[in-house]
Write a protein that holds these residues in place. Structure first.
Motif, PDB file in Angstrom:
ATOM      1  N   ASN A  11      39.985 144.411 -53.847  1.00 21.53           N
ATOM      2  CA  ASN A  11      41.142 143.534 -53.386  1.00 21.53           C
ATOM      3  C   ASN A  11      40.859 142.067 -53.655  1.00 21.53           C
ATOM      4  N   TRP A  42      47.217 142.137 -47.470  1.00 20.04           N
ATOM      5  CA  TRP A  42      46.839 143.200 -48.149  1.00 20.04           C
ATOM      6  C   TRP A  42      47.444 144.683 -47.357  1.00 20.04           C
ATOM      7  N   HIS A  94      46.670 147.916 -51.781  1.00 23.51           N
ATOM      8  CA  HIS A  94      45.593 147.029 -51.103  1.00 23.51           C
ATOM      9  C   HIS A  94      45.472 147.742 -50.185  1.00 23.51           C
TER      10      HIS A  94
END
Length: 158
Positions: free
Chosen positions: A102, A117, A123
């Motif tokens: 990520n 995220w 993510h």
């Protein structure tokens, strides 16, 4: 050896740049890492996932990538030399069968990185992947789109 790679995408640059410029910056990379890892593990715990621990190989890979992105003003999973994120993680010695990555960029904190995220399905999937047991977190300051920014890399492994 069977090799599996978890799906990844870039955090939308637009979302990263929408973070207010008044967001508090972290005081040290070590403190940021600890805070982000704590937030990742808290989020994983909410979904019954085991905590992840820091791994030196993933840590070195993630920090090298954050440094490279900041130096070259490049927000990408590939390095400035063209090396893929998979090649980079392997280059720095991580040999686990599951890997993921990520990224984030902007004037961010651990809290705002996690918010971005968690809102992004690929993510979020990396954050909650039950195969992941380890993480390395890199952070480096620089400029992005003409503004002060932090380049954040989290490399996951299992």
């Amino acid at each position: 050896m069977k090799f599996r790679v978890a799906g990844v995408t870039l955090v939308l640059v637009m979302c990263a740049l929408m973070v207010p410029t008044t967001a508090g910056a972290f005081t040290s990379v070590a403190a940021f890492r600890a805070n982000l890892q704590k937030r990742i593990n808290h989020f994983r715990g909410e979904y019954g996932r085991a905590p992840i621990h820091l791994n030196l190989h993933l840590q070195t890979s993630a920090q090298a990538h954050s440094n490279d992105m900041a130096l070259h003003h490049n927000f990408s999973h590939s390095s400035s030399s063209g090396r893929s994120w998979i090649e980079r993680i392997r280059y720095w010695g991580y040999r686990g069968g599951w890997i993921g990555e990520n990224l984030a960029v902007g004037n961010v904190t651990a809290r705002t990185v996690m918010a971005m995220w968690k809102a992004s399905p690929p993510h979020r999937s990396n954050l909650l992947n039950g195969h992941f047991k380890a993480v390395g977190i890199g952070a480096h300051s620089g400029k992005y789109a003409g503004r002060a920014a932090y380049y954040i890399t989290s490399d996951f492994g299992g």
